[in-house]
Design an enzyme around this catalytic site. Structure first.
Site, short mmCIF file in Angstrom:
data_model
loop_
_atom_site.label_atom_id
_atom_site.label_comp_id
_atom_site.label_asym_id
_atom_site.label_seq_id
_atom_site.Cartn_x
_atom_site.Cartn_y
_atom_site.Cartn_z
N PHE A 137 -7.74 0.53 -0.37
CA PHE A 137 -8.48 -0.57 -0.56
C PHE A 137 -7.75 -1.01 -2.15
CE2 PHE A 137 -11.12 2.24 1.11
CZ PHE A 137 -12.22 1.03 1.90
N LEU A 138 -6.64 -0.95 -1.54
CA LEU A 138 -5.81 -1.69 -3.29
C LEU A 138 -5.65 -3.46 -3.56
CD1 LEU A 138 -2.06 1.20 -3.04
CD2 LEU A 138 -4.82 0.98 -3.96
N ARG A 139 -5.97 -3.77 -4.89
CA ARG A 139 -5.55 -5.06 -5.19
C ARG A 139 -4.41 -4.93 -6.00
NH1 ARG A 139 -10.15 -5.90 -8.99
NH2 ARG A 139 -8.59 -3.43 -9.73
N CYS A 176 -5.44 -9.86 1.48
CA CYS A 176 -6.69 -9.76 2.46
C CYS A 176 -7.36 -10.93 3.56
CB CYS A 176 -7.00 -8.26 1.90
SG CYS A 176 -5.67 -6.65 2.46
N VAL A 187 1.09 -1.03 0.48
CA VAL A 187 0.39 -0.17 0.34
C VAL A 187 0.94 1.61 -0.08
CG1 VAL A 187 -1.49 1.16 1.82
CG2 VAL A 187 -1.90 -1.11 1.39
N ASN A 190 -13.75 -6.24 1.73
CA ASN A 190 -13.21 -7.50 1.77
C ASN A 190 -14.09 -8.61 2.01
OD1 ASN A 190 -11.13 -6.50 0.45
ND2 ASN A 190 -9.67 -6.41 2.05
N ASP A 229 11.22 3.23 6.10
CA ASP A 229 10.92 1.61 6.83
C ASP A 229 12.18 1.34 7.61
OD1 ASP A 229 9.37 -0.94 5.48
OD2 ASP A 229 10.64 -0.84 6.32
N ASN A 261 -17.66 -16.53 -8.87
CA ASN A 261 -16.87 -17.48 -9.74
C ASN A 261 -16.91 -18.63 -9.10
OD1 ASN A 261 -16.61 -16.36 -12.50
ND2 ASN A 261 -15.29 -15.08 -11.28
N LYS A 285 -13.05 -1.55 5.16
CA LYS A 285 -12.69 -2.01 4.47
C LYS A 285 -12.89 -3.41 4.80
CE LYS A 285 -8.76 -3.68 2.33
NZ LYS A 285 -7.43 -3.87 3.13
C1 UDX Z 1 -8.07 -8.04 -1.80
C2 UDX Z 1 -8.96 -7.22 -2.11
O1 UDX Z 1 -9.87 -7.32 -3.23
C3 UDX Z 1 -8.67 -5.02 -2.10
O2 UDX Z 1 -9.81 -4.52 -2.03
C4 UDX Z 1 -8.19 -5.20 -0.40
O3 UDX Z 1 -6.73 -3.93 -0.62
C5 UDX Z 1 -7.08 -6.00 -0.57
O4 UDX Z 1 -7.21 -7.41 -1.02
P1 UDX Z 1 -6.09 -8.69 -3.73
O5 UDX Z 1 -6.42 -9.96 -2.86
O6 UDX Z 1 -4.65 -8.87 -4.04
O7 UDX Z 1 -7.18 -7.67 -3.11
O8 UDX Z 1 -7.23 -10.18 -5.26
P2 UDX Z 1 -8.68 -9.58 -5.44
O9 UDX Z 1 -8.53 -9.52 -7.36
O10 UDX Z 1 -9.16 -9.02 -4.43
O11 UDX Z 1 -8.70 -11.48 -4.94
C6 UDX Z 1 -8.77 -12.41 -4.01
C7 UDX Z 1 -8.61 -13.65 -4.14
O12 UDX Z 1 -9.71 -13.81 -4.66
C8 UDX Z 1 -7.84 -13.86 -5.23
O13 UDX Z 1 -7.19 -15.68 -4.57
C9 UDX Z 1 -8.70 -14.94 -6.69
O14 UDX Z 1 -8.84 -15.91 -7.45
C10 UDX Z 1 -10.48 -14.82 -6.11
N1 UDX Z 1 -11.34 -15.22 -6.49
C11 UDX Z 1 -11.09 -14.53 -7.08
C12 UDX Z 1 -11.86 -16.04 -6.58
O15 UDX Z 1 -11.75 -17.01 -6.26
N2 UDX Z 1 -13.00 -16.07 -6.78
C13 UDX Z 1 -13.92 -14.88 -7.74
O16 UDX Z 1 -15.39 -15.07 -7.78
C14 UDX Z 1 -12.69 -13.98 -7.84
#
Ligand code: UDX
Length: 429
Positions: free
Chosen positions: A143-145, A258, A11, A206, A30, A249, A202
């Protein structure tokens, strides 16, 4: 306006780079000297597309330090330290408390302290108590991914802020608004709320996404039992405009960064407030069970998987990242290994392969997939991560390497008709 960011991991680093790109002067702190040295030498400590280029581009606007004293000429201080979970799944707030004490001990009064880390309810109040009325405390969750962090920073869905009441709160409000002016002009909602709403958002966000995933995964098990088609079912659910199709899905389940951590923390927050929690604890449980369910599908196909050789495709917790934390692929490989299966594994990202070799030396990582020249005697193939590029793999050539042409697709990503046409047996979720 000079900005100081404590922490250089996800982040924080992204925040720093983009704020520098917009034109602000940034100092990143850091306490890890190695990380700071790497960053000074232009080496990204995380993997995100374009990161190396942006580090070079913003070089003149960002300084890196390990010393709190260097930061006294900053106006705004972003606290974005790590908030890992402890052994019981609660959020470990030690780093945030330590950073607050260091601010109090080393910095001139009157600065604005913005808490960016994901923290449970009450944490901002605790920080306010440590810093007392000498500093303005602002909660501003992130909220970053992963892998989308740069896009998410520039196109946030909303900006949430809470300002602690203080004599100088109006000045703080003005400065933070000025900081986010770039986004406000783009009509991105800028919302002021109370402290606990800002902290809870948050976790709520999530957990809701994870709940959608577990809902459809649970339904996939019933669908299997009664010969319903979960993919069609999902598409037809999406047709209802009230239901947003993303994160719905039926797959192998979610991994880092997260979801698992935030769900566990939220459960503890219910507990600490003497409330029962039902949905949220099932979400994590279903996620774990989905992995076992997938494994049972493999074992249903062939009872004894010991000594069978699997090619597991894609290793990270989601596509295009090198992050293996709570990756479903790795968790599945470990379960297969307990059953004495042999594993070949591959990920298109070199860094993900390197991490696998480093953290899981007992996994046999394949370096290249072209021509499949370094793979022998595979029995079955497993798709564990949802890489779209997968579809373009030369399955016909790969088939020659496989003793029993079976694909277990944990992400329902392949075109069933096409894959059956080239004489593969295709098993999906
Ligand atoms: C997540 C949140 O989306 C973000 O807002 C927060 O700040 C950090 O955590 P991130 O973990 O980087 O982000 O990825 P994300 O794209 O949200 O996917 C999370 C997991 O869900 C992945 O393992 C993905 O494979 C899984 N996933 C996603 C599913 O199993 N099914 C789906 O339909 C969509």
């Amino acid at each position: 306006m000079k900005i100081w960011i404590i922490g250089t991991w996800y982040v924080w680093l992204i925040q720093a780079l983009w704020l520098a790109k917009i034109g602000f002067d940034i100092i990143c702190l850091d306490i890890d000297k190695n990380k700071i040295n790497d960053l000074k030498n232009g080496k990204a400590v995380i993997y995100e597309p374009w990161l190396d280029n942006i580090l070079i581009e913003t070089k003149s606007k960002i300084n890196f330090t390990t010393n709190y004293y260097d930061l006294n000429n900053c106006d705004i201080i972003f606290v974005a330290v790590w908030t890992p979970q402890d052994k019981r799944g609660r959020t470990n707030k030690d780093f945030i408390h330590k950073a607050s004490i260091s601010i109090k001990d080393n910095l001139n009064k009157g600065k604005i302290i913005v808490i960016k880390s994901t923290v449970p309810v009450w944490t901002n109040k605790e920080v306010s108590e440590i810093l007392w009325e000498w500093f303005d405390v602002v909660s501003n969750p992130e909220f970053l991914r992963e892998w989308k962090a740069l896009d998410d920073f520039f196109e946030p869905d909303r900006i949430i802020v809470w300002f602690d009441k203080n004599k100088k709160t109006d000045i703080a409000k003005e400065k933070i608004k000025k900081l986010y002016d770039f986004f406000i002009k783009k009509e991105i909602p800028y919302i002021e709320t109370n402290w606990s709403t800002s902290e809870l958002i948050k976790y709520a966000w999530n957990s809701f996404l994870a709940t959608k995933i577990s809902f459809i995964n649970e339904l996939s098990q019933l669908s299997d039992k009664v010969w319903a088609d979960i993919e069609k079912l999902t598409i037809w659910i999406w047709l209802d405009k009230r239901i947003w199709k993303k994160f719905l899905n039926a797959w192998l389940g979610y991994g880092w960064s997260c979801f698992p951590k935030d769900i566990k923390s939220l459960i503890h927050q219910f507990q600490e407030n003497w409330l029962g929690w039902k949905i949220i604890s099932s979400v994590d449980q279903i996620n774990d069970e989905q992995l076992d369910y997938f494994l049972s599908k493999i074992q249903d196909f062939y009872d004894d998987i010991s000594k069978k050789t699997f090619l597991v495709l894609w290793l990270a917790f989601k596509p295009d990242t090198d992050d293996l934390r709570e990756s479903r692929a790795i968790a599945l490989i470990e379960k297969l290994k307990i059953n004495w299966a042999n594993i070949y594994a591959y990920d298109p990202l070199e860094k993900a392969r390197e991490n696998t070799k480093y953290f899981y030396p007992n996994i046999n990582v394949v370096e290249r997939l072209e021509n499949f020249e370094n793979i022998w005697d595979i029995d079955w193939i497993i798709i564990a991560t949802e890489y779209k590029s997968f579809k373009e793999l030369n399955w016909q050539d790969l088939k020659i390497k496989v003793s029993m042409p079976v694909i277990f697709d944990g992400r329902n990503i392949l075109d069933k008709e096409k894959i059956i046409n080239i004489w593969f047996i295709y098993k999906k979720i």
